[in-house]
Design a protein around this motif. Sequence first.
Motif, PDB file in Angstrom:
ATOM      1  N   VAL A 163      52.115  97.581  57.699  1.00 55.07           N
ATOM      2  CA  VAL A 163      53.500  97.101  57.668  1.00 55.07           C
ATOM      3  C   VAL A 163      53.530  95.603  57.401  1.00 55.07           C
ATOM      4  O   VAL A 163      54.338  95.101  56.601  1.00 55.07           O
ATOM      5  CB  VAL A 163      54.223  97.430  58.995  1.00 55.07           C
ATOM      6  CG1 VAL A 163      55.592  96.757  59.040  1.00 55.07           C
ATOM      7  CG2 VAL A 163      54.378  98.940  59.157  1.00 55.07           C
ATOM      8  N   THR A 164      52.646  94.874  58.067  1.00 58.85           N
ATOM      9  CA  THR A 164      52.569  93.421  57.864  1.00 58.85           C
ATOM     10  C   THR A 164      52.268  93.088  56.408  1.00 58.85           C
ATOM     11  O   THR A 164      52.904  92.208  55.811  1.00 58.85           O
ATOM     12  CB  THR A 164      51.485  92.815  58.771  1.00 58.85           C
ATOM     13  OG1 THR A 164      51.825  93.052  60.137  1.00 58.85           O
ATOM     14  CG2 THR A 164      51.352  91.318  58.534  1.00 58.85           C
ATOM     15  N   LEU A 165      51.321  93.788  55.822  1.00 62.04           N
ATOM     16  CA  LEU A 165      50.940  93.512  54.438  1.00 62.04           C
ATOM     17  C   LEU A 165      52.077  93.847  53.479  1.00 62.04           C
ATOM     18  O   LEU A 165      52.337  93.105  52.525  1.00 62.04           O
ATOM     19  CB  LEU A 165      49.693  94.307  54.068  1.00 62.04           C
ATOM     20  CG  LEU A 165      49.094  94.011  52.695  1.00 62.04           C
ATOM     21  CD1 LEU A 165      48.663  92.548  52.599  1.00 62.04           C
ATOM     22  CD2 LEU A 165      47.909  94.925  52.412  1.00 62.04           C
ATOM     23  N   SER A 166      52.766  94.952  53.726  1.00 63.54           N
ATOM     24  CA  SER A 166      53.882  95.340  52.859  1.00 63.54           C
ATOM     25  C   SER A 166      54.986  94.293  52.879  1.00 63.54           C
ATOM     26  O   SER A 166      55.519  93.903  51.834  1.00 63.54           O
ATOM     27  CB  SER A 166      54.429  96.703  53.300  1.00 63.54           C
ATOM     28  OG  SER A 166      55.538  97.083  52.509  1.00 63.54           O
ATOM     29  N   GLU A 167      55.330  93.815  54.057  1.00 63.70           N
ATOM     30  CA  GLU A 167      56.399  92.830  54.163  1.00 63.70           C
ATOM     31  C   GLU A 167      55.953  91.440  53.737  1.00 63.70           C
ATOM     32  O   GLU A 167      56.780  90.609  53.361  1.00 63.70           O
ATOM     33  CB  GLU A 167      56.936  92.790  55.596  1.00 63.70           C
ATOM     34  CG  GLU A 167      57.834  93.957  55.944  1.00 63.70           C
ATOM     35  CD  GLU A 167      59.003  94.088  54.976  1.00 63.70           C
ATOM     36  OE1 GLU A 167      59.665  93.064  54.676  1.00 63.70           O
ATOM     37  OE2 GLU A 167      59.242  95.206  54.496  1.00 63.70           O
ATOM     38  N   ALA A 168      54.653  91.189  53.753  1.00 63.78           N
ATOM     39  CA  ALA A 168      54.153  89.892  53.300  1.00 63.78           C
ATOM     40  C   ALA A 168      54.485  89.659  51.834  1.00 63.78           C
ATOM     41  O   ALA A 168      54.678  88.514  51.411  1.00 63.78           O
ATOM     42  CB  ALA A 168      52.647  89.807  53.513  1.00 63.78           C
ATOM     43  N   ALA A 169      54.578  90.744  51.063  1.00 61.21           N
ATOM     44  CA  ALA A 169      54.951  90.600  49.653  1.00 61.21           C
ATOM     45  C   ALA A 169      56.332  89.982  49.527  1.00 61.21           C
ATOM     46  O   ALA A 169      56.580  89.162  48.633  1.00 61.21           O
ATOM     47  CB  ALA A 169      54.911  91.965  48.962  1.00 61.21           C
ATOM     48  N   ASN A 170      57.243  90.357  50.413  1.00 60.59           N
ATOM     49  CA  ASN A 170      58.577  89.762  50.396  1.00 60.59           C
ATOM     50  C   ASN A 170      58.533  88.288  50.801  1.00 60.59           C
ATOM     51  O   ASN A 170      59.270  87.464  50.254  1.00 60.59           O
ATOM     52  CB  ASN A 170      59.512  90.527  51.347  1.00 60.59           C
ATOM     53  CG  ASN A 170      59.840  91.917  50.829  1.00 60.59           C
ATOM     54  OD1 ASN A 170      59.966  92.125  49.628  1.00 60.59           O
ATOM     55  ND2 ASN A 170      59.966  92.873  51.740  1.00 60.59           N
ATOM     56  N   LEU A 171      57.679  87.959  51.740  1.00 61.30           N
ATOM     57  CA  LEU A 171      57.548  86.554  52.151  1.00 61.30           C
ATOM     58  C   LEU A 171      57.111  85.685  50.975  1.00 61.30           C
ATOM     59  O   LEU A 171      57.595  84.563  50.801  1.00 61.30           O
ATOM     60  CB  LEU A 171      56.530  86.430  53.287  1.00 61.30           C
ATOM     61  CG  LEU A 171      56.913  87.022  54.644  1.00 61.30           C
ATOM     62  CD1 LEU A 171      55.769  86.827  55.628  1.00 61.30           C
ATOM     63  CD2 LEU A 171      58.184  86.376  55.181  1.00 61.30           C
ATOM     64  N   LEU A 172      56.204  86.202  50.164  1.00 59.05           N
ATOM     65  CA  LEU A 172      55.708  85.429  49.027  1.00 59.05           C
ATOM     66  C   LEU A 172      56.795  85.162  48.001  1.00 59.05           C
ATOM     67  O   LEU A 172      56.750  84.165  47.276  1.00 59.05           O
ATOM     68  CB  LEU A 172      54.551  86.173  48.351  1.00 59.05           C
ATOM     69  CG  LEU A 172      53.278  86.334  49.193  1.00 59.05           C
ATOM     70  CD1 LEU A 172      52.293  87.251  48.470  1.00 59.05           C
ATOM     71  CD2 LEU A 172      52.639  84.982  49.475  1.00 59.05           C
TER      72      LEU A 172
END
Length: 206
Positions: free
Chosen positions: A93-102
């Motif tokens: 979940v963290t990795l998936s949402e990290a894409a949005n952070l970028l």
Amino acid sequence: VAVLVVQRGFVWPRDWLRMKLRYLSVLLLAACSQPPTTQFRPDASIQEVMASVVDPAADALWEAVSTETSAQGEVEHQPRTDAEWLVVRHNAVTLSEAANLLLIEGRVVSHSNKLEDAHVPGILTAAEVQKKIDADRQLFAERAHDLQLAAREALAAIDARHPQRLLVAGEKIDAACERCHITYWYPNAEQPRWPAPLKQAAAVTR
């Protein structure tokens, strides 16, 4: 009796004009009732998000299903208990949402304008990376979405409690990372030739 209204040479029924005004009023009310757009205030740089969020989450997923070779033989690692699967799921979940952070507008590549591994041959400078991102935000978004899709595959594998699918998803995560890195991080890096010439290989082993 229908009442007609003359407007710029046209004759309109008054009831039709009333309906038109009501429709416009509804549109105006709808526009005014829209919630204000949330303004993001990115603080961490892309480099910091990568080091603090993306890398640890990806590493945890890659290590979740792995084989360790030691003097005692091979040891297979994979989640087995509910608690172990839950930890791995948190990382997906963290990795998936990290894409949005970028992808948040205004997030700079580096606050110091220097990358941690700037000394490595073929690595772009922070300014060069920023320029490439700004020149084609759509391409940068596509690269981030590739990572997100791979992370979602990992999440689906985790929910299915399927180690082999998680291993395959991990390979897709690695491929998504490489596509982005070779575009923005080290496009000029010299790729090693394999297999190495026999003479060079012999020299390396001496």
